[in-house]
Motif scaffolding. Sequence first.
Motif, PDB file in Angstrom:
ATOM      1  N   SER A  35       3.112 -31.049  -2.973  1.00 56.70           N
ATOM      2  CA  SER A  35       4.001 -30.895  -1.927  1.00 56.70           C
ATOM      3  C   SER A  35       4.389 -29.339  -1.744  1.00 56.70           C
ATOM      4  O   SER A  35       4.700 -28.636  -2.739  1.00 56.70           O
ATOM      5  N   PRO A  36       4.396 -28.890  -0.363  1.00 57.43           N
ATOM      6  CA  PRO A  36       4.847 -27.574  -0.398  1.00 57.43           C
ATOM      7  C   PRO A  36       6.320 -27.199  -0.342  1.00 57.43           C
ATOM      8  O   PRO A  36       7.076 -28.141  -0.139  1.00 57.43           O
ATOM      9  N   GLY A  37       6.606 -26.060  -0.841  1.00 54.47           N
ATOM     10  CA  GLY A  37       8.031 -25.712  -0.798  1.00 54.47           C
ATOM     11  C   GLY A  37       8.615 -25.501   0.474  1.00 54.47           C
ATOM     12  O   GLY A  37       8.033 -25.778   1.613  1.00 54.47           O
ATOM     13  N   ARG A  38      10.172 -25.880   0.772  1.00 51.27           N
ATOM     14  CA  ARG A  38      10.770 -25.631   1.944  1.00 51.27           C
ATOM     15  C   ARG A  38      10.562 -24.385   2.771  1.00 51.27           C
ATOM     16  O   ARG A  38      10.392 -24.392   3.753  1.00 51.27           O
ATOM     17  N   HIS A  39      10.185 -23.284   1.930  1.00 48.65           N
ATOM     18  CA  HIS A  39       9.979 -21.931   2.667  1.00 48.65           C
ATOM     19  C   HIS A  39       8.516 -21.912   2.208  1.00 48.65           C
ATOM     20  O   HIS A  39       8.186 -21.414   1.036  1.00 48.65           O
ATOM     21  N   LEU A  40       7.683 -21.331   3.037  1.00 46.92           N
ATOM     22  CA  LEU A  40       6.494 -20.670   2.786  1.00 46.92           C
ATOM     23  C   LEU A  40       6.302 -19.242   2.811  1.00 46.92           C
ATOM     24  O   LEU A  40       6.585 -18.943   4.030  1.00 46.92           O
ATOM     25  N   ILE A  41       5.833 -18.783   1.800  1.00 50.10           N
ATOM     26  CA  ILE A  41       5.868 -17.387   1.813  1.00 50.10           C
ATOM     27  C   ILE A  41       4.329 -16.934   1.929  1.00 50.10           C
ATOM     28  O   ILE A  41       3.446 -17.249   1.220  1.00 50.10           O
ATOM     29  N   LYS A  42       4.044 -16.271   2.888  1.00 51.19           N
ATOM     30  CA  LYS A  42       2.791 -15.516   3.192  1.00 51.19           C
ATOM     31  C   LYS A  42       2.825 -13.905   3.129  1.00 51.19           C
ATOM     32  O   LYS A  42       3.513 -13.286   3.592  1.00 51.19           O
ATOM     33  N   ALA A  43       1.972 -13.676   1.792  1.00 48.37           N
ATOM     34  CA  ALA A  43       2.092 -12.298   1.459  1.00 48.37           C
ATOM     35  C   ALA A  43       0.781 -11.870   1.976  1.00 48.37           C
ATOM     36  O   ALA A  43      -0.285 -12.353   1.849  1.00 48.37           O
ATOM     37  N   CYS A  44       0.935 -10.663   2.749  1.00 52.39           N
ATOM     38  CA  CYS A  44      -0.250 -10.154   3.287  1.00 52.39           C
ATOM     39  C   CYS A  44      -0.910  -9.221   2.625  1.00 52.39           C
ATOM     40  O   CYS A  44      -0.520  -8.481   1.783  1.00 52.39           O
ATOM     41  N   ARG A  45      -2.311  -9.599   2.597  1.00 50.53           N
ATOM     42  CA  ARG A  45      -3.100  -8.654   1.841  1.00 50.53           C
ATOM     43  C   ARG A  45      -4.349  -8.023   2.634  1.00 50.53           C
ATOM     44  O   ARG A  45      -5.375  -7.485   2.137  1.00 50.53           O
ATOM     45  N   GLY A  46      -3.965  -7.748   3.807  1.00 51.60           N
ATOM     46  CA  GLY A  46      -4.642  -7.160   4.970  1.00 51.60           C
ATOM     47  C   GLY A  46      -4.848  -5.657   4.327  1.00 51.60           C
ATOM     48  O   GLY A  46      -4.109  -4.936   3.828  1.00 51.60           O
ATOM     49  N   THR A  47      -5.723  -4.732   5.348  1.00 46.40           N
ATOM     50  CA  THR A  47      -5.983  -3.423   5.037  1.00 46.40           C
ATOM     51  C   THR A  47      -4.789  -2.538   5.092  1.00 46.40           C
ATOM     52  O   THR A  47      -4.415  -1.950   4.073  1.00 46.40           O
ATOM     53  N   ALA A  48      -4.094  -2.616   6.202  1.00 44.58           N
ATOM     54  CA  ALA A  48      -3.028  -1.860   6.448  1.00 44.58           C
ATOM     55  C   ALA A  48      -1.854  -2.232   5.405  1.00 44.58           C
ATOM     56  O   ALA A  48      -1.221  -1.250   4.929  1.00 44.58           O
ATOM     57  N   CYS A  49      -1.741  -3.428   4.870  1.00 40.69           N
ATOM     58  CA  CYS A  49      -0.624  -3.498   3.824  1.00 40.69           C
ATOM     59  C   CYS A  49      -1.336  -3.304   2.754  1.00 40.69           C
ATOM     60  O   CYS A  49      -0.618  -2.737   1.849  1.00 40.69           O
ATOM     61  N   HIS A  50      -2.453  -3.494   2.419  1.00 41.17           N
ATOM     62  CA  HIS A  50      -3.205  -2.980   1.020  1.00 41.17           C
ATOM     63  C   HIS A  50      -2.882  -1.362   0.935  1.00 41.17           C
ATOM     64  O   HIS A  50      -2.478  -1.192  -0.448  1.00 41.17           O
ATOM     65  N   VAL A  51      -3.152  -0.753   1.839  1.00 39.74           N
ATOM     66  CA  VAL A  51      -3.138   0.542   1.628  1.00 39.74           C
ATOM     67  C   VAL A  51      -1.643   0.930   1.416  1.00 39.74           C
ATOM     68  O   VAL A  51      -1.202   2.113   0.805  1.00 39.74           O
ATOM     69  N   ARG A  52      -0.834   0.281   1.752  1.00 37.21           N
ATOM     70  CA  ARG A  52       0.851   0.644   1.723  1.00 37.21           C
ATOM     71  C   ARG A  52       1.468  -0.349   0.503  1.00 37.21           C
ATOM     72  O   ARG A  52       2.732  -0.184   0.463  1.00 37.21           O
ATOM     73  N   GLY A  53       0.526  -0.783  -0.312  1.00 33.02           N
ATOM     74  CA  GLY A  53       1.164  -1.263  -1.615  1.00 33.02           C
ATOM     75  C   GLY A  53       1.212  -2.661  -1.728  1.00 33.02           C
ATOM     76  O   GLY A  53       2.043  -3.293  -2.296  1.00 33.02           O
ATOM     77  N   ALA A  54       0.614  -3.486  -1.074  1.00 33.82           N
ATOM     78  CA  ALA A  54       0.684  -5.036  -0.640  1.00 33.82           C
ATOM     79  C   ALA A  54       0.773  -5.803  -2.059  1.00 33.82           C
ATOM     80  O   ALA A  54       1.308  -6.557  -2.615  1.00 33.82           O
ATOM     81  N   GLN A  55      -0.228  -4.867  -3.095  1.00 32.10           N
ATOM     82  CA  GLN A  55      -0.476  -5.817  -4.267  1.00 32.10           C
ATOM     83  C   GLN A  55       0.728  -5.524  -5.014  1.00 32.10           C
ATOM     84  O   GLN A  55       1.147  -6.622  -5.881  1.00 32.10           O
ATOM     85  N   ARG A  56       1.549  -4.568  -5.126  1.00 39.48           N
ATOM     86  CA  ARG A  56       2.669  -4.427  -5.717  1.00 39.48           C
ATOM     87  C   ARG A  56       3.776  -5.380  -5.114  1.00 39.48           C
ATOM     88  O   ARG A  56       4.635  -5.875  -5.991  1.00 39.48           O
ATOM     89  N   ILE A  57       3.907  -5.647  -4.065  1.00 37.61           N
ATOM     90  CA  ILE A  57       4.747  -6.556  -3.364  1.00 37.61           C
ATOM     91  C   ILE A  57       4.441  -7.662  -3.708  1.00 37.61           C
ATOM     92  O   ILE A  57       5.440  -8.615  -4.216  1.00 37.61           O
ATOM     93  N   LEU A  58       3.038  -8.272  -3.614  1.00 38.21           N
ATOM     94  CA  LEU A  58       2.968  -9.430  -4.054  1.00 38.21           C
ATOM     95  C   LEU A  58       3.167  -9.699  -5.591  1.00 38.21           C
ATOM     96  O   LEU A  58       3.895 -10.615  -5.846  1.00 38.21           O
ATOM     97  N   GLU A  59       2.916  -8.837  -6.452  1.00 35.65           N
ATOM     98  CA  GLU A  59       3.564  -8.979  -7.718  1.00 35.65           C
ATOM     99  C   GLU A  59       4.776  -8.947  -7.970  1.00 35.65           C
ATOM    100  O   GLU A  59       5.475  -9.836  -8.936  1.00 35.65           O
ATOM    101  N   GLU A  60       5.673  -8.283  -7.324  1.00 35.29           N
ATOM    102  CA  GLU A  60       7.177  -8.337  -7.178  1.00 35.29           C
ATOM    103  C   GLU A  60       7.398  -9.877  -6.846  1.00 35.29           C
ATOM    104  O   GLU A  60       8.343 -10.529  -7.393  1.00 35.29           O
ATOM    105  N   VAL A  61       7.031 -10.497  -5.910  1.00 35.20           N
ATOM    106  CA  VAL A  61       7.079 -11.829  -5.344  1.00 35.20           C
ATOM    107  C   VAL A  61       7.068 -12.844  -6.433  1.00 35.20           C
ATOM    108  O   VAL A  61       7.714 -13.444  -6.724  1.00 35.20           O
ATOM    109  N   LYS A  62       5.653 -12.747  -7.130  1.00 33.86           N
ATOM    110  CA  LYS A  62       5.377 -13.508  -8.198  1.00 33.86           C
ATOM    111  C   LYS A  62       6.349 -13.470  -9.327  1.00 33.86           C
ATOM    112  O   LYS A  62       7.030 -14.286  -9.992  1.00 33.86           O
ATOM    113  N   LYS A  63       6.648 -12.225  -9.801  1.00 36.35           N
ATOM    114  CA  LYS A  63       7.984 -12.009 -10.595  1.00 36.35           C
ATOM    115  C   LYS A  63       8.988 -12.599 -10.434  1.00 36.35           C
ATOM    116  O   LYS A  63       9.832 -13.283 -11.034  1.00 36.35           O
ATOM    117  N   GLN A  64       9.528 -12.377  -8.995  1.00 37.03           N
ATOM    118  CA  GLN A  64      10.664 -12.996  -8.631  1.00 37.03           C
ATOM    119  C   GLN A  64      11.026 -14.639  -8.616  1.00 37.03           C
ATOM    120  O   GLN A  64      11.874 -15.136  -9.251  1.00 37.03           O
TER     121      GLN A  64
END
Length: 158
Positions: free
Chosen positions: A66-95
């Motif tokens: 079952s999906p959660g009430r809130h769906l988080i889509k973390a962008c891993r596209g090129t523009a986001c990637h070069v500006r630290g998307a992986q770091r952002i994703l890791e922080e979301v996972k940590k939180q």
Amino acid sequence: MPEKIESILQKYSRGQDELIPILQGVQKEFGYISLESVKKISRYLRITENQIYGVSSFYAQFRFTSPGRHLIKACRGTACHVRGAQRILEEVKKQLGITEGETTPDLEYSLETVACIGCCALAPCIMINEEVHGRLSDKGVANIFSKKGTEGESDDTN
Ligand code: FES
């Protein structure tokens, strides 16, 4: 729910090549494919539940929890990637204590990654339900989830 599954199944023939369209139809209706749905599809198509899971595992689109009430889509596209998307994703996972494809035990949040959410100028960004949070930093992510339950009302685009 059982009647709805039956009405979905009746739209398809009993050929095994209908498995993917049926799974797509069930997920579209319910947001995920429950164990009960798998059992009914198994009976309808006369294939085993393991065959269903086996085939569907080739397709990342299918969700069996079952999906959660809130769906988080973390962008891993090129523009986001070069500006630290992986770091952002890791922080979301940590939180949240979950990884891609998972839902928090309280069913509040589900996390998935996407190729682009169409707001490249705001990179790096994530989307929570329909709301974009852009120009994010680790701290910005932490701020979003420190307000858990407020459905991402903060505006991190400033
Ligand atoms: S690459 Fe992230 S929004 Fe386009």
